[in-house]
Design a protein around this motif. Sequence first.
Motif, PDB file in Angstrom:
ATOM      1  N   ALA A 107      53.024  91.780  24.912  1.00  0.00           N
ATOM      2  CA  ALA A 107      53.663  90.575  25.445  1.00  0.00           C
ATOM      3  C   ALA A 107      55.155  90.824  25.649  1.00  0.00           C
ATOM      4  O   ALA A 107      55.530  91.594  26.529  1.00  0.00           O
ATOM      5  N   ASP A 108      55.995  90.207  24.851  1.00  0.00           N
ATOM      6  CA  ASP A 108      57.435  90.431  25.011  1.00  0.00           C
ATOM      7  C   ASP A 108      57.830  91.813  24.512  1.00  0.00           C
ATOM      8  O   ASP A 108      58.639  92.504  25.116  1.00  0.00           O
ATOM      9  N   LEU A 109      57.246  92.211  23.409  1.00  0.00           N
ATOM     10  CA  LEU A 109      57.549  93.512  22.811  1.00  0.00           C
ATOM     11  C   LEU A 109      56.334  94.429  22.979  1.00  0.00           C
ATOM     12  O   LEU A 109      55.287  94.182  22.372  1.00  0.00           O
ATOM     13  N   PRO A 110      56.422  95.454  23.789  1.00  0.00           N
ATOM     14  CA  PRO A 110      55.264  96.314  24.022  1.00  0.00           C
ATOM     15  C   PRO A 110      54.901  97.120  22.777  1.00  0.00           C
ATOM     16  O   PRO A 110      55.765  97.440  21.953  1.00  0.00           O
ATOM     17  N   ASN A 111      53.616  97.456  22.650  1.00  0.00           N
ATOM     18  CA  ASN A 111      53.182  98.257  21.508  1.00  0.00           C
ATOM     19  C   ASN A 111      52.024  99.195  21.843  1.00  0.00           C
ATOM     20  O   ASN A 111      51.504  99.865  20.956  1.00  0.00           O
ATOM     21  N   ALA A 112      51.632  99.245  23.113  1.00  0.00           N
ATOM     22  CA  ALA A 112      50.528 100.115  23.517  1.00  0.00           C
ATOM     23  C   ALA A 112      50.894 100.826  24.823  1.00  0.00           C
ATOM     24  O   ALA A 112      51.370 100.191  25.768  1.00  0.00           O
ATOM     25  N   PHE A 113      50.648 102.136  24.862  1.00  0.00           N
ATOM     26  CA  PHE A 113      51.031 102.932  26.024  1.00  0.00           C
ATOM     27  C   PHE A 113      49.901 103.876  26.397  1.00  0.00           C
ATOM     28  O   PHE A 113      49.157 104.342  25.538  1.00  0.00           O
ATOM     29  N   SER A 114      49.788 104.135  27.682  1.00  0.00           N
ATOM     30  CA  SER A 114      48.665 104.959  28.143  1.00  0.00           C
ATOM     31  C   SER A 114      49.039 105.721  29.406  1.00  0.00           C
ATOM     32  O   SER A 114      49.882 105.295  30.187  1.00  0.00           O
ATOM     33  N   ASN A 115      48.354 106.842  29.576  1.00  0.00           N
ATOM     34  CA  ASN A 115      48.483 107.665  30.774  1.00  0.00           C
ATOM     35  C   ASN A 115      47.255 107.516  31.667  1.00  0.00           C
ATOM     36  O   ASN A 115      47.151 108.131  32.715  1.00  0.00           O
ATOM     37  N   ALA A 116      46.309 106.671  31.231  1.00  0.00           N
ATOM     38  CA  ALA A 116      45.016 106.576  31.902  1.00  0.00           C
ATOM     39  C   ALA A 116      45.069 105.679  33.140  1.00  0.00           C
ATOM     40  O   ALA A 116      45.719 104.627  33.123  1.00  0.00           O
ATOM     41  N   PRO A 117      44.384 106.060  34.211  1.00  0.00           N
ATOM     42  CA  PRO A 117      44.286 105.200  35.398  1.00  0.00           C
ATOM     43  C   PRO A 117      43.667 103.848  35.027  1.00  0.00           C
ATOM     44  O   PRO A 117      42.783 103.763  34.158  1.00  0.00           O
ATOM     45  N   ASN A 118      44.135 102.817  35.684  1.00  0.00           N
ATOM     46  CA  ASN A 118      43.629 101.451  35.500  1.00  0.00           C
ATOM     47  C   ASN A 118      43.822 100.898  34.086  1.00  0.00           C
ATOM     48  O   ASN A 118      43.196  99.906  33.721  1.00  0.00           O
ATOM     49  N   SER A 119      44.696 101.521  33.313  1.00  0.00           N
ATOM     50  CA  SER A 119      44.973 101.005  31.968  1.00  0.00           C
ATOM     51  C   SER A 119      45.925  99.819  32.019  1.00  0.00           C
ATOM     52  O   SER A 119      45.955  99.005  31.091  1.00  0.00           O
ATOM     53  N   TYR A 120      46.720  99.728  33.097  1.00  0.00           N
ATOM     54  CA  TYR A 120      47.741  98.695  33.251  1.00  0.00           C
ATOM     55  C   TYR A 120      48.709  98.704  32.072  1.00  0.00           C
ATOM     56  O   TYR A 120      49.217  97.662  31.661  1.00  0.00           O
ATOM     57  N   GLN A 121      48.933  99.902  31.546  1.00  0.00           N
ATOM     58  CA  GLN A 121      49.913 100.083  30.482  1.00  0.00           C
ATOM     59  C   GLN A 121      51.040 100.983  30.968  1.00  0.00           C
ATOM     60  O   GLN A 121      50.858 101.793  31.880  1.00  0.00           O
ATOM     61  N   SER A 122      52.187 100.827  30.358  1.00  0.00           N
ATOM     62  CA  SER A 122      53.305 101.716  30.633  1.00  0.00           C
ATOM     63  C   SER A 122      53.058 103.059  29.957  1.00  0.00           C
ATOM     64  O   SER A 122      52.204 103.175  29.065  1.00  0.00           O
ATOM     65  N   SER A 123      53.804 104.063  30.379  1.00  0.00           N
ATOM     66  CA  SER A 123      53.707 105.404  29.794  1.00  0.00           C
ATOM     67  C   SER A 123      55.073 105.823  29.266  1.00  0.00           C
ATOM     68  O   SER A 123      56.107 105.452  29.819  1.00  0.00           O
ATOM     69  N   VAL A 124      55.054 106.619  28.196  1.00  0.00           N
ATOM     70  CA  VAL A 124      56.297 107.137  27.637  1.00  0.00           C
ATOM     71  C   VAL A 124      56.597 108.513  28.213  1.00  0.00           C
ATOM     72  O   VAL A 124      55.744 109.142  28.847  1.00  0.00           O
ATOM     73  N   GLY A 125      57.809 108.987  27.978  1.00  0.00           N
ATOM     74  CA  GLY A 125      58.153 110.354  28.331  1.00  0.00           C
ATOM     75  C   GLY A 125      59.150 110.482  29.463  1.00  0.00           C
ATOM     76  O   GLY A 125      59.708 109.503  29.956  1.00  0.00           O
ATOM     77  N   LEU A 126      59.344 111.728  29.870  1.00  0.00           N
ATOM     78  CA  LEU A 126      60.337 112.063  30.882  1.00  0.00           C
ATOM     79  C   LEU A 126      59.715 112.110  32.267  1.00  0.00           C
ATOM     80  O   LEU A 126      58.632 112.681  32.457  1.00  0.00           O
ATOM     81  N   TYR A 127      60.402 111.502  33.210  1.00  0.00           N
ATOM     82  CA  TYR A 127      60.000 111.497  34.616  1.00  0.00           C
ATOM     83  C   TYR A 127      61.126 112.084  35.457  1.00  0.00           C
ATOM     84  O   TYR A 127      62.296 112.061  35.071  1.00  0.00           O
ATOM     85  N   GLN A 128      60.763 112.559  36.633  1.00  0.00           N
ATOM     86  CA  GLN A 128      61.750 112.892  37.657  1.00  0.00           C
ATOM     87  C   GLN A 128      61.515 111.972  38.840  1.00  0.00           C
ATOM     88  O   GLN A 128      60.359 111.683  39.202  1.00  0.00           O
ATOM     89  N   THR A 129      62.584 111.462  39.393  1.00  0.00           N
ATOM     90  CA  THR A 129      62.424 110.552  40.522  1.00  0.00           C
ATOM     91  C   THR A 129      61.994 111.327  41.756  1.00  0.00           C
ATOM     92  O   THR A 129      62.445 112.439  42.014  1.00  0.00           O
ATOM     93  N   GLY A 130      61.081 110.721  42.521  1.00  0.00           N
ATOM     94  CA  GLY A 130      60.550 111.344  43.727  1.00  0.00           C
ATOM     95  C   GLY A 130      61.051 110.646  44.979  1.00  0.00           C
ATOM     96  O   GLY A 130      62.213 110.212  45.049  1.00  0.00           O
ATOM     97  N   GLN A 131      60.173 110.479  45.940  1.00  0.00           N
ATOM     98  CA  GLN A 131      60.567 109.924  47.229  1.00  0.00           C
ATOM     99  C   GLN A 131      60.639 108.397  47.174  1.00  0.00           C
ATOM    100  O   GLN A 131      59.833 107.737  46.519  1.00  0.00           O
ATOM    101  N   ALA A 132      61.601 107.854  47.898  1.00  0.00           N
ATOM    102  CA  ALA A 132      61.682 106.409  48.095  1.00  0.00           C
ATOM    103  C   ALA A 132      60.899 106.062  49.354  1.00  0.00           C
ATOM    104  O   ALA A 132      60.821 106.856  50.302  1.00  0.00           O
ATOM    105  N   TYR A 133      60.275 104.898  49.362  1.00  0.00           N
ATOM    106  CA  TYR A 133      59.472 104.487  50.507  1.00  0.00           C
ATOM    107  C   TYR A 133      59.420 102.966  50.563  1.00  0.00           C
ATOM    108  O   TYR A 133      59.778 102.278  49.599  1.00  0.00           O
ATOM    109  N   ASN A 134      58.977 102.439  51.675  1.00  0.00           N
ATOM    110  CA  ASN A 134      58.799 100.997  51.827  1.00  0.00           C
ATOM    111  C   ASN A 134      57.327 100.666  51.638  1.00  0.00           C
ATOM    112  O   ASN A 134      56.471 101.122  52.407  1.00  0.00           O
TER     113      ASN A 134
END
Length: 235
Positions: A107-134
């Motif tokens: 809810a307000d404070l997240p406590n579950a994270f996932s890398n799985a498709p259709n999990s509708y959860q955020s993921s932790v870790g390092l990302y690199q920004t890719g292409q911008a698009y409309n």
Amino acid sequence: MFTSVRRAVRLAMAIAGLFILGAWHSAQAQSLPSAAELQRLAPAASLATLALALTAYHCASQGGGDKLLTVIDYSRASRDKRLWVFDLRARQLLFEEWVTHGKNSGADLPNAFSNAPNSYQSSVGLYQTGQAYNGKHGRSLRLQGLEPGFNDNSMARAIVMHAAAYADPSVVPSLGRLGRSQGCPAVRPAIAEQLIHTLQRGSYVFAYYPQQAWLKHSRYLDAQRCVASPSIAGK
């Protein structure tokens, strides 16, 4: 005799090369601001989180990159500003913003994270920004997860930074929190285009939560496992 001399010369040159490379990396690390310096720019940010973000940045960029680092602290409530963008070269804070998490992360404070498709959860870790698009959310920015098992499905999951009305703090009085995404770090519309324009040059995004498996196994948080990040196709 000549063969031995040549071998000795090659060995000496290799040792000298390693010394120079090590000194270069050390100089690059020293050119970065410290976590304490970043916290002076963003007092609300956690010193420990900033230190981890800098460690990950240095490991991934190996001193190169665009010197822009975005830190998202998912250990903080969505009602709070928990996204910071630092220009490490200029030692400046460029943005301090609200950001959403996935609707199945909590809810307000997240406590579950996932890398799985259709999990509708955020993921932790390092990302690199890719292409911008409309896209359907207007100007959006692709995020490539660099951490196998933790966020490397981000492209397949269409995890992007985009604008969303539910990411505006004006919704907090009625909801008690920001709205939630399908896993994307969405930001308020008033700032989205400027933020995306700033980050699209090829910077790093560090999404933090004290998830023990990630803290223990991330290749970017341990010097012995440190591996420079791969290049993004099309960059």
